[in-house]
Design a protein around this motif. Structure first.
Motif, PDB file in Angstrom:
ATOM      1  N   LEU A  66       0.134  -1.125  -0.377  1.00 21.58           N
ATOM      2  CA  LEU A  66       0.541  -0.105  -1.338  1.00 21.58           C
ATOM      3  C   LEU A  66       0.458  -0.554  -2.790  1.00 21.58           C
ATOM      4  N   LYS A  67       1.023  -1.704  -3.123  1.00 22.43           N
ATOM      5  CA  LYS A  67       1.082  -2.082  -4.540  1.00 22.43           C
ATOM      6  C   LYS A  67      -0.314  -2.310  -5.118  1.00 22.43           C
ATOM      7  N   THR A  70      -2.160   1.118  -5.503  1.00 22.16           N
ATOM      8  CA  THR A  70      -1.665   1.943  -6.614  1.00 22.16           C
ATOM      9  C   THR A  70      -2.062   1.345  -7.957  1.00 22.16           C
ATOM     10  N   LYS A  71      -2.124   0.044  -8.047  1.00 20.50           N
ATOM     11  CA  LYS A  71      -2.591  -0.582  -9.290  1.00 20.50           C
ATOM     12  C   LYS A  71      -4.078  -0.322  -9.497  1.00 20.50           C
ATOM     13  N   GLY A  74      -4.404   4.178  -9.028  1.00 17.98           N
ATOM     14  CA  GLY A  74      -3.462   5.106  -9.636  1.00 17.98           C
ATOM     15  C   GLY A  74      -3.170   6.337  -8.799  1.00 17.98           C
ATOM     16  N   TRP A  75      -3.392   6.246  -7.476  1.00 19.81           N
ATOM     17  CA  TRP A  75      -3.126   7.376  -6.600  1.00 19.81           C
ATOM     18  C   TRP A  75      -1.632   7.715  -6.586  1.00 19.81           C
ATOM     19  N   THR A  76      -1.301   9.001  -6.576  1.00 19.72           N
ATOM     20  CA  THR A  76       0.085   9.440  -6.461  1.00 19.72           C
ATOM     21  C   THR A  76       0.667   8.975  -5.130  1.00 19.72           C
ATOM     22  N   VAL A  77       1.924   8.521  -5.161  1.00 16.99           N
ATOM     23  CA  VAL A  77       2.625   8.132  -3.941  1.00 16.99           C
ATOM     24  C   VAL A  77       3.661   9.196  -3.606  1.00 16.99           C
ATOM     25  N   ILE A  93       5.505  -0.634  -5.632  1.00 17.83           N
ATOM     26  CA  ILE A  93       4.599   0.343  -6.226  1.00 17.83           C
ATOM     27  C   ILE A  93       4.307  -0.085  -7.653  1.00 17.83           C
ATOM     28  N   HIS A  94       3.054  -0.011  -8.060  1.00 22.21           N
ATOM     29  CA  HIS A  94       2.717  -0.372  -9.437  1.00 22.21           C
ATOM     30  C   HIS A  94       3.461   0.551 -10.407  1.00 22.21           C
ATOM     31  N   THR A  97       2.390   4.215 -11.501  1.00 23.73           N
ATOM     32  CA  THR A  97       1.992   5.135 -10.436  1.00 23.73           C
ATOM     33  C   THR A  97       2.746   6.464 -10.511  1.00 23.73           C
TER      34      THR A  97
END
Length: 262
Positions: A66-67, A70-71, A74-77, A93-94, A97
């Motif tokens: 995940l981290k 997302t870095k 930049g996908w939405t979580v 999570i970055h 994000t």
């Protein structure tokens, strides 16, 4: 055309792609970002196709990548509030994000998504039903000790159900796991067994579900052939004809071949 690609399934990591012909989501990212990137590239899925990551719960076999992902993208979580709080507390999570705390039905691109409660020993686990506008619907229902009423309602008339068939009860109790872990897996807050899953399939078929993939099989406590045979026997006993009334498949325990389902 709707797409459903089970990239990874099992105790070692889970990741599924669901979407329309033009955009989709990842449900869980439980292996490294490198492995997910490779799996997407091998199936011709560009990063731009993915609009969000949907997280079922915070266990490592669902969030390992995940981290980094997302870095990188930049996908939405998207996750339930309890799960999101844990992910943020643990710095998983970055920081830049986009986040979406879930409370029911929501929209990602042209996908209509509904999260539903599952019964698992985690903060606030859930499954997902995804309806492709003007096309088909698919659902992910894993990591649950029982099928909750909310889950059963959400799965009604869902075209494709990716459902947990985690362990064979005899293999679990006679296997190498410590006793407390065996109790956890077999509990109402653990995982669906082959028998539990098989008993549910005729009900889901009557509700209009016609395609099933057995998922999240334990590498230690299950066998794909046994899971399939148990599920198939239950459907046939209920009067269903396999490959006529319904389609039944098994996701490989570690890495799955991606296929376009619809």
């Amino acid at each position: 055309m709707a797409r459903f690609y089970p990239l990874f399934s099992g105790s070692s990591g889970n990741c599924v792609v669901i979407g329309s012909a033009t955009e989709g989501v990842l449900v869980d990212v439980g292996v490294s970002a490198r492995r997910i990137d490779t799996a997407l590239r091998e199936r011709g899925i560009p990063p731009s196709y993915i609009k969000a990551i949907l997280i079922t719960h915070e266990h490592i076999d669902h969030i390992a990548g995940l981290k980094v992902l997302t870095k990188r993208y930049g996908w939405t979580v998207c996750a339930t509030r309890g799960t999101m709080e844990y992910l943020l507390q643990k710095d998983l999570i970055h920081p830049s994000t986009p986040l979406m705390a879930l409370t029911g039905k929501f929209t990602v691109g042209d996908l209509q998504v509904q999260n539903f409660a599952t019964s698992h020993d985690s903060r606030e686990s859930c499954g997902f039903r995804i309806d492709m506008v003007g096309e088909r619907s698919a659902a992910v229902c894993t990591d649950t000790g029982v099928m909750t009423p909310e889950a059963l309602a959400a799965l009604r008339r869902c075209d494709y159900v990716y459902i947990e068939s985690n362990h064979d009860m005899d293999m679990l109790w006679h296997g190498p796991y410590p006793y407390q872990l065996k109790k956890r897996i077999a509990s109402p807050h653990g995982h669906l067994s082959n028998t539990d899953c098989a008993m549910l399939l005729p009900t889901l078929l009557k509700q209009g579900c016609t395609r099933f993939t057995l998922a999240h099989l334990s590498e230690q406590n299950n066998d794909p052939r046994l899971a399939y045979q148990t599920a198939a026997a239950s459907l046939v006993s209920a009067g269903a004809k396999l490959d006529v009334d319904c389609i039944l498949k098994v996701a490989a325990p570690v890495a799955c071949e991606g296929v376009t389902i619809f």
